[in-house]
Structure formats: structure tokens, C-alpha cells
Design an enzyme around this catalytic site. Structure first.
Site, PDB file in Angstrom:
ATOM      1  N   VAL A  71     151.476 -26.101 -62.368  1.00 49.90           N
ATOM      2  CA  VAL A  71     152.212 -26.643 -61.223  1.00 49.90           C
ATOM      3  C   VAL A  71     153.538 -25.904 -61.037  1.00 49.90           C
ATOM      4  CG1 VAL A  71     153.230 -28.707 -60.172  1.00 49.90           C
ATOM      5  CG2 VAL A  71     151.081 -28.885 -61.425  1.00 49.90           C
ATOM      6  N   CYS A  72     154.213 -25.585 -62.126  1.00 54.47           N
ATOM      7  CA  CYS A  72     155.485 -24.853 -62.024  1.00 54.47           C
ATOM      8  C   CYS A  72     155.248 -23.472 -61.414  1.00 54.47           C
ATOM      9  CB  CYS A  72     156.136 -24.710 -63.395  1.00 54.47           C
ATOM     10  SG  CYS A  72     156.658 -26.288 -64.104  1.00 54.47           S
ATOM     11  N   THR A  73     154.191 -22.819 -61.828  1.00 59.01           N
ATOM     12  CA  THR A  73     153.866 -21.501 -61.283  1.00 59.01           C
ATOM     13  C   THR A  73     153.546 -21.609 -59.800  1.00 59.01           C
ATOM     14  OG1 THR A  73     153.061 -20.759 -63.442  1.00 59.01           O
ATOM     15  CG2 THR A  73     152.342 -19.502 -61.517  1.00 59.01           C
TER      16      THR A  73
ATOM     17  N   LEU B 113     156.950 -22.282 -57.832  1.00 61.07           N
ATOM     18  CA  LEU B 113     157.846 -21.141 -57.696  1.00 61.07           C
ATOM     19  C   LEU B 113     157.218 -20.017 -56.876  1.00 61.07           C
ATOM     20  CD1 LEU B 113     159.640 -21.035 -61.171  1.00 61.07           C
ATOM     21  CD2 LEU B 113     160.313 -22.195 -59.066  1.00 61.07           C
TER      22      LEU B 113
END
Length: 164
Positions: free
Chosen positions: A51-53, A56
Site C-alpha cells: 500500500v505504501c508503494t 507514493l
């Protein structure tokens, strides 16, 4: 001025200044950055997670639209400089990743969630050039995120209201 909902709020308050190390080893301070324009602080749990990837990369892919509002993006997590440098290199992030050891800055900005038992959650904080927090959203779970189109709509509104 105050408009709020469960996790999203527009409360014009002063942003706490901070200085953190970036992925290149330089020290970045919020106060100094605000001289160049408004800042979007992107608090996220961890480098290289799905999810972070996605989050961003979404901001990277829509950076030109954020820049139309003069927005500078600073992504902040507890990961160290080496992890951030690898994350930037792998995904070609054109913005700064900052190391928040012990999540001190995230906690000072209230980026915790009751559903996560007070742990740091994914959050967005917009700070105008006056050093005022003009938007803050904290996700209830680490599986959700603010998408670019949602943030850009909010930026248009804030711009129309002359807050950025």
C-alpha cells in the site's frame, strides 16, 4: 475556521517545525522548506510495503498536478536513510523521503489511529507557507490511503478559499 469529520479535518492551526534526515543524508526542516512553497507531509508505515508503494507511486505519477499548486511532497516514515535511498532508487521518487526515528514527528502531528491501538497510521498533512495546517487526514487502517485525485480536489478547494 474549523470543518471536521471522523478522520479528516480542516482546522487552521500552526504546524510544529521539525528537522529530519532525508534519503541522501541531508537535514530538512519544515520551516526552511515552507520558504519554497506549501508542503504535503505524507506519513506512511514502511518502505517497500504494497500500500505504501502504491500510494507514493500514485503521488509520483501525479506530481505535475501537485506542483500546479506549488506543493512540495515530503514522505515520512521510521525507515532509515539506506532503506529510503533504496526505495527512492527502485521507484524513481522525485520527492524527499524523511526518517522519523521513533515516529516522534508523526506522533506530534497526531498521526495515530484508535483502530490501530494508538500506533502511527498513514496520514496526510497539508501545511501552507504561513506554517498553518490546512488539511489533515489520518487513515483508520494501514490498508487505506488518500489517492491523488482526492487530494487534488481538496487542493483546488483550498486554493479557491485562498488557504494555499
Amino acid at each position: 475556521m474549523s470543518v471536521s469529520s471522523k478522520q479528516t479535518s480542516l482546522v487552521v492551526t500552526s504546524a510544529a517545525d521539525f528537522s529530519l534526515q532525508d534519503h541522501q543524508g541531508d537535514t530538512v526542516s519544515l520551516k526552511a522548506a515552507l520558504v519554497d512553497g506549501p508542503v504535503m507531509l505524507v506519513f506512511y508505515p514502511k518502505d517497500f510495503t504494497p500500500v505504501c508503494t502504491q500510494q507514493l507511486c500514485d503521488y509520483r505519477d501525479n506530481l505535475a498536478e501537485f506542483e500546479q499548486f506549488g506543493i512540495q511532497i515530503f514522505a515520512i516514515s521510521h525507515n532509515d536513510q539506506d532503506s529510503h535511498a533504496q526505495f527512492v532508487a527502485e521507484h524513481n521518487f522525485p520527492f524527499v523521503l524523511l526518517t522519523d526515528t521513533g515516529n516522534k514527528v508523526a506522533k506530534s502531528y497526531g498521526c495515530t489511529s484508535r483502530l490501530m491501538l494508538g500506533k502511527v497510521s498513514r496520514a496526510i498533512v497539508l501545511v501552507n507557507t504561513k506554517g498553518e495546517i490546512i488539511y489533515r487526514h489520518v487513515e483508520a487502517t494501514p490498508l487505506t490511503r488518500r489517492k491523488s485525485h482526492t487530494l487534488l480536489a481538496r487542493l483546488r478547494q483550498l486554493s479557491d478559499d485562498s488557504l494555499i
